[in-house]
Scaffold this active site. Structure first.
Site, mmCIF file in Angstrom:
data_model
loop_
_atom_site.group_PDB
_atom_site.id
_atom_site.type_symbol
_atom_site.label_atom_id
_atom_site.label_comp_id
_atom_site.label_asym_id
_atom_site.label_seq_id
_atom_site.Cartn_x
_atom_site.Cartn_y
_atom_site.Cartn_z
ATOM 1 N N ASP A 122 0.757 -1.275 -0.080
ATOM 2 C CA ASP A 122 0.264 -0.036 -0.099
ATOM 3 C C ASP A 122 0.934 1.345 0.076
ATOM 4 O OD1 ASP A 122 -2.122 1.619 -0.015
ATOM 5 O OD2 ASP A 122 -3.279 0.669 1.560
HETATM 6 C C1 BGC Z 1 -5.246 3.097 0.026
HETATM 7 C C2 BGC Z 1 -5.292 1.881 -0.800
HETATM 8 C C3 BGC Z 1 -5.563 2.483 -2.193
HETATM 9 C C4 BGC Z 1 -4.009 2.938 -2.382
HETATM 10 C C5 BGC Z 1 -4.066 3.667 -3.773
HETATM 11 C C6 BGC Z 1 -4.139 3.859 -0.198
HETATM 12 O O1 BGC Z 1 -3.711 4.832 0.694
HETATM 13 O O2 BGC Z 1 -5.087 2.511 1.522
HETATM 14 O O3 BGC Z 1 -6.610 1.128 -0.541
HETATM 15 O O4 BGC Z 1 -5.765 1.477 -3.335
HETATM 16 O O5 BGC Z 1 -4.072 4.149 -1.500
HETATM 17 O O6 BGC Z 1 -4.725 4.787 -3.931
#
Ligand code: BGC
Length: 763
Positions: free
Chosen positions: A309
């Site tokens: 993430d």
């Molecule tokens: C979130 C994810 C998301 C990613 C990309 C992160 O901050 O936790 O769920 O897919 O960002 O946008």
């Protein structure tokens, strides 16, 4: 070496993988092709494939680093990323949504540049299209996952995913960071609305349908996308309730609650998995080799790739502090089994690539592990049809983008999600009724959609104004409507602040000229850390609207537009009817109006237990020992506002004649359960038939009931239907003392509505 690897993986898969799982990626011709590509790549090129940057990192900025509008790719930055650093993936938008054409130009530019690199390997571009193609103007936006779960109908999940895949692919993006399969067990957590609710079986079945809808059949065509399961695993139950903070999860809960929806989705063929940004039992998600490698990859046979993430390699060092340098953190994450790093900014991605190369040269990350990560990424690229093309043509073949048919599908999902929680003979209304419409969610499309809507937090009206608000539709449908704001919600210092509006007293005065008040309450859109809240209580300002109106004696309908259950214990008795609308999306206002008018007979059921008190968050699958109130010596502690699975209709249903084909089962045979349901009211309606199992005594203290089957049926007035279910010994299993799945002999009950019948399991 890779041939041996391939042989071992194939062998493992023979034993552990089911038909659709990512083992279908492993045909030997493809593997040979990918492996010879890897053989030709330098360490630097391979490391680049594991690096994911955000679009922002390659956009034009002014001298102060501020993004230029309209957003344009800075070709020099793109060349550096793709040609000098061999970056393999890009994600996201920066700040806001784009038109379809703009997306197509961006993807075309990115893939053209990728085609000039040594191996011409295209970029895999990913976005969060979590309730429709959220970052494309004029796309079709659906209810958020919590609403989808409330339909209790997997066909809505599948159709949502099919349309989202189609519209996302129309932009040239082949990878969707969805679905969220974290269980919604803690409503204070900011991403509760992104979940499929609190129950593992509901999440498993809806999640599987979403995977099928996103990915289509085993071969992903140009109308489908690769799914990404989020966030592996245990992200949704932080002890503090705040996003990305530590969770404590006993192994048994992990096995029984948090892993099954992921396992089901992997078996259904999900191609990628995103890792939990938080930590479980002190081990950060990105450092959990047991979960990422031993369970996900080795035991479950997952042969797609895992992606970190946002900034989570960096966070191992900076936030979790399990690694004293960034370089150590990279080694930890890669060696634990993370294949791609969402680094994602500039210049951080350059340091990531440099440090990773050093780690391979120093043999702290083996080249075999690097090759494994790259092989997994290339497999998915190949599966998406990316590998055999040097440049991806952006097709105009998506004439259904944003079509009426797609909107209708979104409307259907929204109208079937809406859950009628209370109705004192007030609903449905007539178009002749004089309406007093009030409340902070009545005139907000943002509130209907929630976060991840054209912007990350979903609060910028400039990018979200194509569809009607509740006020627009109510004014259109009813002969006489007086609208008042009542109160406003604003974001201040990172929290929602509610302010009474000056028109509240005018609203109270006008009550005498209206037949009924529709009071639209709820919360501002938000997600992740900005969505952390301090209390589940509905703000007093919103409650005051109801209190003041109730003094006039006007009948009150509450319409809740909220991603989680806000506490409404004190205003519930002042209301005559209550609709839970969740976050129903672009068609939400139409769906709400149609339910209010009886054009749609509500059939949504709560996918969570609606708490009565802020401090008592219990779930429907609690245990007997949780019930006893030592003050009254009565079993009164489970007293939610509304139970999981609850939802009224404008008709009534009668359950009768439940039959089991046997009084006992063993591991070789199945229990056949049948039950008759009759529509005893005057209108056609849909009912969700829910089958629960109770295990009476077990060596691990059992829940009082667990959902095992459900189906949604439609019945005309006086029509009845027999519904059949099949239960096997697998449905009776739990994670036992010896840390394995077992079933014990003894007494069980089948519970459907208020009907209960016992049977025994005999070995
Ligand atoms: C979130 C994810 C998301 C990613 C990309 C992160 O901050 O936790 O769920 O897919 O960002 O946008």
């Amino acid at each position: 070496m890779y041939k041996i690897y391939f042989f071992i993986i194939s062998l493992l898969c023979l034993f552990s993988c089911q038909n659709d799982s990512t083992s279908s990626l492993l045909d030997s011709k493809t593997e040979d092709h990918i492996n010879s590509l890897i053989d030709d790549m330098t360490i630097k090129e391979k490391v680049g494939q594991t690096c994911q940057i955000t679009l922002d990192a390659i956009l034009k900025k002014d001298t102060l680093g501020v993004l230029l509008e309209p957003h344009e790719i800075d070709q020099e930055k793109l060349n550096i990323a793709l040609i000098n650093y061999n970056v393999g993936s890009i994600l996201n938008v920066s700040n806001h949504t784009f038109s379809l054409e703009k997306w197509q130009n961006i993807i075309d530019n990115v893939q053209s540049t990728a085609s000039t690199t040594n191996h011409k390997i295209p970029i895999i571009y990913g976005v969060d299209a979590i309730h429709g193609a959220t970052y494309i103007k004029s796309s079709t936006l659906f209810p958020q996952e919590i609403g989808l779960a409330a339909t209790w109908d997997t066909s809505h999940a599948r159709i949502m995913a099919e349309i989202t895949a189609y519209e996302t692919r129309a932009s040239g993006v082949p990878w969707n960071f969805s679905p969220v399969l974290d269980l919604g067990r803690n409503p204070i957590w900011s991403r509760f609305f992104e979940t499929l609710g609190e129950d593992v079986y509901l999440a498993k079945t809806m999640g599987k349908s979403i995977i099928k809808g996103y990915q289509g059949s085993a071969n992903i065509d140009k109308y489908h996308v690769a799914a990404c399961l989020k966030h592996f695993v245990g992200y949704s139950v932080p002890s503090s309730g705040r996003d990305r903070t530590p969770a404590l999860i006993p192994n048994r809960s992990l096995e029984e609650l948090h892993l099954p929806a992921f396992k089901e989705a992997i078996d259904a063929g999900a191609l990628t998995v995103m890792i939990n940004s938080g930590e479980v039992n002190g081990i950060p998600g990105h450092a959990n080799k047991y979960l990422l490698t031993d369970i996900l990859k080795d035991k479950w046979g997952f042969s797609g790739f895992t992606v970190s993430d946002w900034e989570d390699f960096i966070n191992l060092h900076k936030m979790a502090q399990t690694d004293s340098t960034l370089k150590d953190a990279i080694a930890t994450a890669i060696n634990s089994g993370v294949d791609m790093s969402m680094v994602p900014n500039n210049p951080e991605y350059k340091s990531y690539c440099k440090l990773f190369i050093e780690l391979v040269n120093e043999e702290r990350i083996s080249e075999t592990r690097l090759d494994d990560a790259v092989r997994r990424i290339l497999r998915v690229k190949n599966h998406l049809g990316l590998l055999n093309q040097t440049r991806i043509p952006v097709s105009n073949d998506y004439s259904d983008f944003g079509s009426e048919e797609h909107k209708k599908a979104s409307y259907n999902a929204a109208s079937e999600s809406i859950t009628l929680l209370k109705n004192k003979d007030l609903l449905p209304l007539s178009t002749e009724n004089k309406i007093l419409l009030i409340g902070p969610t009545a005139n907000s499309l943002n509130c209907l959609n929630g976060a991840w809507t054209h912007t990350w937090q979903g609060v910028d009206e400039n990018y979200n104004n194509d569809y009607p608000t509740i006020k627009d539709v109510i004014k259109d449908r009813f002969a006489k409507v007086n609208y008042f704001e009542g109160s406003k919600m604003i974001m201040k210092d990172g929290d929602e602040h509610d302010i009474l509006s000056s028109d509240l007293q005018d609203a109270v005065k006008s009550a005498q000229f209206s037949d009924v008040a529709i009071v639209c309450l709820g919360e501002l859109p938000s997600t992740e850390r900005p969505g952390d809240i301090l209390t589940l209580d509905l703000p007093q300002e919103q409650q005051l609207i109801v209190r003041e109106l109730s003094k006039t004696g006007i009948p009150i309908i509450l319409v809740l537009v909220e991603g989680r259950p806000k506490i409404i214990r004190e205003i519930e008795p002042l209301s005559d009817a209550i609709l839970q609308a969740y976050l129903p999306g672009d068609q939400g206002a139409n769906a709400i109006a149609d339910v209010l008018l009886g054009n749609v007979n509500p059939s949504g059921k709560l996918p969570y237990t609606y708490p009565r008190h802020n401090g008592v968050i219990m779930h429907y699958d609690h245990k007997k020992s949780e019930l006893l109130n030592a003050n009254t010596w009565k079993d009164s502690y489970y007293n939610p506002q509304w139970d999981f699975g609850f939802g009224l209709s404008y008709t009534t249903f009668e359950y009768s004649n439940m039959k089991l084909n046997s009084k006992s089962i063993n591991s070789d045979n199945e229990l056949l359960v049948s039950v008759d349901i009759r529509n005893t009211g005057n209108v056609i309606g849909k009912e969700v038939v829910q089958l629960y199992i109770r295990d009476h005594y077990a060596t691990i203290s059992p829940s009082l009931k667990k959902l095992k089957r459900y189906t949604k049926i439609e019945l005309k007035p006086s029509e009845s239907r027999t519904v059949n279910f099949t239960i096997s010994s697998d449905d009776l299993k739990f994670y036992g003392i010896e840390n394995n799945w077992i079933v014990e002999e003894g007494k069980f009950s089948v519970i459907i509505n208020s009907l209960i019948q016992d049977f025994n399991f005999i070995k």
